[in-house]
Design a protein around this motif. Structure first.
Motif, PDB file in Angstrom:
ATOM      1  N   PHE A  15       0.815  -0.997  -0.070  1.00  0.00           N
ATOM      2  CA  PHE A  15      -0.291   0.219   0.221  1.00  0.00           C
ATOM      3  C   PHE A  15       0.463   1.448   0.298  1.00  0.00           C
ATOM      4  CE2 PHE A  15       0.911  -1.477   4.672  1.00  0.00           C
ATOM      5  CZ  PHE A  15       1.115  -0.360   5.214  1.00  0.00           C
ATOM      6  N   ASN A  44      -3.976   5.813   3.370  1.00  0.00           N
ATOM      7  CA  ASN A  44      -3.826   5.394   2.826  1.00  0.00           C
ATOM      8  C   ASN A  44      -4.223   5.910   1.646  1.00  0.00           C
ATOM      9  OD1 ASN A  44      -3.095   3.102   1.491  1.00  0.00           O
ATOM     10  ND2 ASN A  44      -3.814   2.045   3.302  1.00  0.00           N
ATOM     11  N   GLU A  84      -6.915   2.644  -0.336  1.00  0.00           N
ATOM     12  CA  GLU A  84      -7.625   2.317   0.240  1.00  0.00           C
ATOM     13  C   GLU A  84      -9.491   3.045  -0.177  1.00  0.00           C
ATOM     14  OE1 GLU A  84      -7.823   2.034   4.141  1.00  0.00           O
ATOM     15  OE2 GLU A  84      -7.298   0.300   3.958  1.00  0.00           O
TER      16      GLU A  84
END
Length: 243
Positions: A65, A72, A75
């Motif tokens: 990620f 993040n 996501e």
């Protein structure tokens, strides 16, 4: 301690996962601090553009990620990702990607208009940038009326206009002649030094690598070196020289 802007963890991009996996990027860890001027180099197919696309939220990693200032982005989906990119990341591409029917001024202010910034703020910022890139006399010129180097300057100014967290530049000198490339790089280095703007390049161009304060090398999707050159090759060139 410098502020971390980009934090990439264990990034991989895998194709043909159900047959024989092909790694375009293979477990890459990368941390970029504010104010860096970093070049990512490597042969064609090494994963440079793939890495840049994942840092910029243009591609989704198969593993790992990316965090931008603690968010993040891996996501994020849909409009949330679009809005995050719009407000945090500046992109410069080798093909310029200017809108042909818009003037230099209109191209530069385009992102700020999407952000619905106040008109006065937008116009002031655009005029400041046109002066910085030495194109204040080209304010009403359309892309077809500008040289390649001038178009790429406008593209850089457009990326800088909303004051993003960092600029991602994918082979920005690839379509430029030698003089235009030198002037463009000196302009970006000057902006980096004066505004503490963070630049991350993917490049084959030794001129970019010579100016970088940090050079990351990829081979076959893996990071094989991460160095800070002891000597930066940089010959001062007047950025207001016409391209």
């Amino acid at each position: 301690m410098k502020e971390t802007v980009i934090d990439a963890h264990n990034l991989s991009k895998i194709y043909d996962e159900n047959t024989i996996p092909v790694y375009a990027l293979n477990k890459v860890h990368l941390h970029i601090s504010r104010g860096e001027f970093t070049a990512i180099k490597g042969p064609s197919g090494s994963g440079k553009t793939t890495l840049l696309n994942m840092i910029g939220g243009l591609d989704i990693p198969s593993e790992g990620f990316v965090e931008i200032n603690g968010t993040n982005i891996t996501e994020l989906r849909g409009n949330k990702l679009i809005d995050f990119r719009l407000n945090n990341i500046g992109f410069v591409f080798q093909s310029y990607n200017l809108i042909p029917v818009l003037t230099a001024k209109e191209n530069i202010e385009f992102i700020m208009l999407l952000q619905k910034r106040p008109k006065q703020e937008t116009e002031q910022r655009v005029l400041e940038l046109l002066k910085q890139i030495g194109l204040e006399d080209k304010i009403n010129k359309r892309p077809r009326e500008l040289s390649g180097g001038q178009q790429q300057r406008v593209a850089v100014a457009r990326a800088l206009a909303p004051k993003p967290q960092f600029i991602l530049a994918d082979e920005p000198t690839a379509n430029l002649d030698s003089v235009s490339a030198e002037n463009l790089l000196d302009m970006m280095l000057k902006l980096n030094e004066e505004e503490n703007m963070t630049f991350v390049f993917s490049t084959h161009d030794q001129r970019v690598i010579n100016r970088a304060r940090r050079v990351i090398t990829l081979e076959d999707g893996k990071m094989v070196s991460d160095t800070a050159p002891t000597t930066i090759v940089h010959e001062k060139i007047e950025i207001n020289k016409l391209l």
